[in-house]
Design an enzyme around this catalytic site. Structure first.
Site, PDB file in Angstrom:
ATOM      1  N   ASP A  95      -5.753   1.920  -4.603  1.00  8.80           N
ATOM      2  CA  ASP A  95      -6.966   2.335  -3.812  1.00  8.80           C
ATOM      3  C   ASP A  95      -8.396   2.165  -4.778  1.00  8.80           C
ATOM      4  OD1 ASP A  95      -5.620   3.336  -1.894  1.00  8.80           O
ATOM      5  OD2 ASP A  95      -5.409   5.509  -2.789  1.00  8.80           O
ATOM      6  N   ARG A 100      -6.393  12.502   2.155  1.00  5.93           N
ATOM      7  CA  ARG A 100      -6.420  12.280   0.949  1.00  5.93           C
ATOM      8  C   ARG A 100      -7.399  12.740   0.173  1.00  5.93           C
ATOM      9  NH1 ARG A 100      -6.955   6.062  -0.056  1.00  5.93           N
ATOM     10  NH2 ARG A 100      -9.089   6.465  -1.047  1.00  5.93           N
ATOM     11  N   HIS A 133      -1.608  -2.287  -2.247  1.00  6.96           N
ATOM     12  CA  HIS A 133      -2.945  -2.263  -2.679  1.00  6.96           C
ATOM     13  C   HIS A 133      -3.139  -1.043  -3.783  1.00  6.96           C
ATOM     14  CE1 HIS A 133      -2.990   0.664   0.374  1.00  6.96           C
ATOM     15  NE2 HIS A 133      -3.937   1.251  -0.115  1.00  6.96           N
ATOM     16  N   HIS A 150       0.634   0.656  -3.675  1.00  2.00           N
ATOM     17  CA  HIS A 150       1.411   1.108  -2.595  1.00  2.00           C
ATOM     18  C   HIS A 150       1.215   0.558  -1.163  1.00  2.00           C
ATOM     19  CE1 HIS A 150      -2.334   3.137  -2.921  1.00  2.00           C
ATOM     20  NE2 HIS A 150      -2.324   3.431  -1.559  1.00  2.00           N
TER      21      HIS A 150
HETATM   22  O1  LIG Z   1      -0.873   6.659   4.911  1.00  3.34           O
HETATM   23  C1  LIG Z   1      -0.097   6.361   3.905  1.00  3.34           C
HETATM   24  O2  LIG Z   1       1.101   6.771   3.838  1.00  3.34           O
HETATM   25  C2  LIG Z   1      -0.945   5.763   2.582  1.00  3.34           C
HETATM   26  C3  LIG Z   1      -2.130   5.278   3.118  1.00  3.34           C
HETATM   27  C4  LIG Z   1      -3.130   4.786   1.830  1.00  3.34           C
HETATM   28  O3  LIG Z   1      -3.020   3.700   1.439  1.00  3.34           O
HETATM   29  C5  LIG Z   1      -3.724   5.788   1.040  1.00  3.34           C
HETATM   30  O4  LIG Z   1      -3.879   6.828   1.156  1.00  3.34           O
HETATM   31  O5  LIG Z   1      -4.125   5.222  -0.034  1.00  3.34           O
HETATM   32 FE   LIG Z   2      -4.010   3.439  -0.360  1.00  2.00          FE
END
Ligand SMILES: O=C(O)CCC(=O)C(=O)O
Ligand SMILES: [Fe+2]
Length: 281
Positions: free
Chosen positions: A99, A268, A97, A253
């Site tokens: 984000d 994040r 995906h 990702h």
């Molecule tokens: O937990 C992760 O490594 C990535 C998760 C994810 O898709 C994000 O933080 O946007």
């Molecule tokens: Fe993500």
């Protein structure tokens, strides 16, 4: 500046050494990072413990921050969201995906900080939409030119998993109401490099507007599969306090979900971006 850039693959990914993300950075370093981000698409930093306030301050160098409509956040720093396997069902991040592509102005980048990492597993992969586009034949590139696709928050956040109690339900319903499906070009021009990139992702893209249902399904299935080719990816084995900063305009990702019942916690910050467009070259 004493900064080292160590590329990890030809298509995507570089380790950056010699910058302390918890301290305020100079304009010169900010510009260096913006340029490295465009060139390498995902930047990795080791040993960078960040408090939510420091995480916020580092991310703010690159723009305004997004507040996620569904994921929980740090109460005193709402722009910092928490991905904690003991608090949330995060299975949907084990799907390629981009984000928040359900927004009319999807994020420019995301900055992820590893707080708790399982002893083994929990790696994350990124794929380059520019490398994926460049590897298509001219005939398919031509076909994609001018196509647009719908992106829908409901595809990755279904009610049965994200509206499990009255409080979640009201937040969930507000999120859906505030985020009706949006249309983006299937191929997006990077606003800085000018390079075209595939901009459909399995997480949120539901259909290609100009095609019939079966045509749309078949073409999307091909594009999702194509953009996941190992040639266009980098895989990161996390250590606690690693930071990854990706260019969310042109990448996908996938967070591998292979470590249950181990506990994994990430934080994040998400930097707002602009409206995607496609310019004929
Ligand atoms: O937990 C992760 O490594 C990535 C998760 C994810 O898709 C994000 O933080 O946007
Ligand atoms: Fe993500």
């Amino acid at each position: 500046m004493g900064i080292q850039v160590i590329p990890l693959s030809p298509a995507i990914g570089a380790i950056i050494e010699g910058i302390h993300l918890s301290q305020s950075i100079s304009h010169e370093i900010k510009q260096f990072l913006e340029q490295a981000l465009v060139e390498h698409q995902v930047l990795f930093f080791r040993n960078q413990p960040l408090t939510p306030a420091e995480h916020y301050r580092f991310a703010r160098n690159f723009g305004d921050l997004h507040i996620h409509p569904i994921y929980p956040n740090v109460p005193e720093q709402p722009e910092i969201l928490i991905l904690d396997t003991e608090r949330n069902d995060l299975r949907d991040n084990a799907l390629w995906h981009t984000d928040v592509s359900f927004s009319a102005t999807p994020p420019l980048g995301s900055i992820l900080s590893a707080k708790k990492i399982p002893p083994i597993g929990g790696d994350t992969l990124w794929a380059s939409g520019t490398a994926a586009y460049a590897a298509l034949s001219p005939a398919i590139q031509q076909l994609l030119t001018g196509l647009t696709a719908q992106h829908d928050i409901a595809k990755s956040f279904p009610a049965d998993r994200f509206a499990t109690n009255p409080e979640e339900r009201s937040r969930f319903e507000a999120a859906l109401k505030k985020n009706p499906p949006v249309t983006h070009p299937v191929v997006r021009t990077h606003p800085i490099s000018g390079l075209p990139a595939l901009f459909v992702n399995e997480g949120f893209t539901t259909r290609i507007n100009e095609l019939s249902d079966p045509e749309s399904q078949a073409l999307l299935a091909f594009l999702f599969q194509h953009s996941q080719r190992p040639d266009f990816t980098v895989r990161w084995r996390w250590q606690k306090d690693d930071v990854a900063f990706w260019d969310n305009r042109v990448t996908f990702h996938y967070a591998i979900d292979d470590y249950r019942p181990q506990h994994r916690v990430m934080q994040r910050a998400t930097v707002n971006g602009d409206k995607p467009y496609f310019l004929e070259r």
